[in-house]
Design an enzyme around this catalytic site. Structure first.
Site, PDB file in Angstrom:
ATOM      1  N   MET A   1       0.845  -1.178   0.000  1.00  0.00           N
ATOM      2  CA  MET A   1       0.000   0.000   0.000  1.00  0.00           C
ATOM      3  C   MET A   1       0.890   1.241   0.000  1.00  0.00           C
ATOM      4  SD  MET A   1      -1.461   2.678   1.805  1.00  0.00           S
ATOM      5  CE  MET A   1      -0.604   2.299   3.308  1.00  0.00           C
ATOM      6  N   PRO A   2       0.679   2.196  -0.870  1.00  0.00           N
ATOM      7  CA  PRO A   2      -0.347   2.218  -1.901  1.00  0.00           C
ATOM      8  C   PRO A   2       0.055   1.423  -3.143  1.00  0.00           C
ATOM      9  CG  PRO A   2       0.956   4.194  -2.033  1.00  0.00           C
ATOM     10  CD  PRO A   2       1.477   3.411  -0.852  1.00  0.00           C
ATOM     11  N   THR A   3      -0.969   1.141  -3.950  1.00  0.00           N
ATOM     12  CA  THR A   3      -0.775   0.509  -5.248  1.00  0.00           C
ATOM     13  C   THR A   3      -1.036   1.564  -6.314  1.00  0.00           C
ATOM     14  OG1 THR A   3      -1.470  -1.651  -4.415  1.00  0.00           O
ATOM     15  CG2 THR A   3      -1.587  -1.300  -6.791  1.00  0.00           C
TER      16      THR A   3
ATOM     17  N   THR B   1       3.933   0.009  -4.574  1.00  0.00           N
ATOM     18  CA  THR B   1       4.000  -0.867  -5.746  1.00  0.00           C
ATOM     19  C   THR B   1       3.466  -0.104  -6.949  1.00  0.00           C
ATOM     20  OG1 THR B   1       3.709  -2.862  -4.422  1.00  0.00           O
ATOM     21  CG2 THR B   1       3.169  -3.032  -6.751  1.00  0.00           C
TER      22      THR B   1
END
Lengths: 61, 61, 61, 61, 61, 61
Positions: free
Chosen positions: E1-3, E40
């Site tokens: 997180m976050p993506t 990510t």
């Protein structure tokens, strides 16, 4: 990796959503022969007014 | 198939969102020469703080 | 705004995909009562091995 | 183009979300050597019950 | 997180895509005051036939 | 409903991707206590140059 995104109608309990994350993560890891640590899941809940098949919103179906 | 996902600023009435689902489904079915039954649409509404072009949040534009 | 994302099985001609972008953009603009200039569409084509309903890949259906 | 979508756990202030949109837009524009005017960002906030790695919802981690 | 998910027209070099991943990850981490390890990024490249604003595919613009 | 979207690094065999669709669909249906007929899965394969955690593309990790 992999990243799993699930869109569903809002209204499930937290317990059911937790189970969804857990079970889908396990299934993906097993199918891909990877560690479950590598799997991320995000759930996107939308109201029944915001989802439809065949042009018909779920709220009206 | 196809799956259509639309991100828009929150604040439209349910009636407008229903029409969006209906009209976009019909347009996609016609363009792809398939039955509208095969089309699914999901709407993701985000607040004006969460959407921006050129680096400027809509809430400030 | 809005941003429209369409996932479909690969194999349509460029002309059909262009028409899909054009027609869906027009339908969304009209339904939302906004200018079509505000609409963006992206198409994500996936092979028939990568899409399935009811657990059955399209490639096997 | 490009369209940037960011999924994050809900709870950040509007100011932090505005900065996220601004800074990510600038970074993408610079890396791609394009004008920031071409960049769109949408943030999707999900509750901690709806996001998990390794099968464990963030709400329980 | 976050993506972070970025949709862009295909054709950039691997080096430019690597830089995009690196720079956007750093910008997001700094804006959110988190470690970059938590970020990510996935890039989705689409052909110019599959992306359009105002109803006009990029391939024709 | 639900719609499940999985982003993964390209390179798996069709058989492994079919199994991923099948097993994740079954797990989601069971967790949500719905028929598997209601579940749709799409896989988005991206090259190792297009996916990274901590700012590092998988191709370089």
């Amino acid at each position: 990796m992999p990243t799993i995104q699930i869109t569903l109608i809002e209204g499930r309990t937290p317990e059911m959503r937790h189970r969804l994350i857990s079970d889908v993560s396990a299934a993906a890891a097993q199918a891909l022969e990877i560690s479950v640590e590598k799997v991320t899941v995000a759930l996107y809940e939308v109201p029944a007014d915001n989802y439809g098949t065949a042009g018909v919103p779920r709220a009206l179906a």
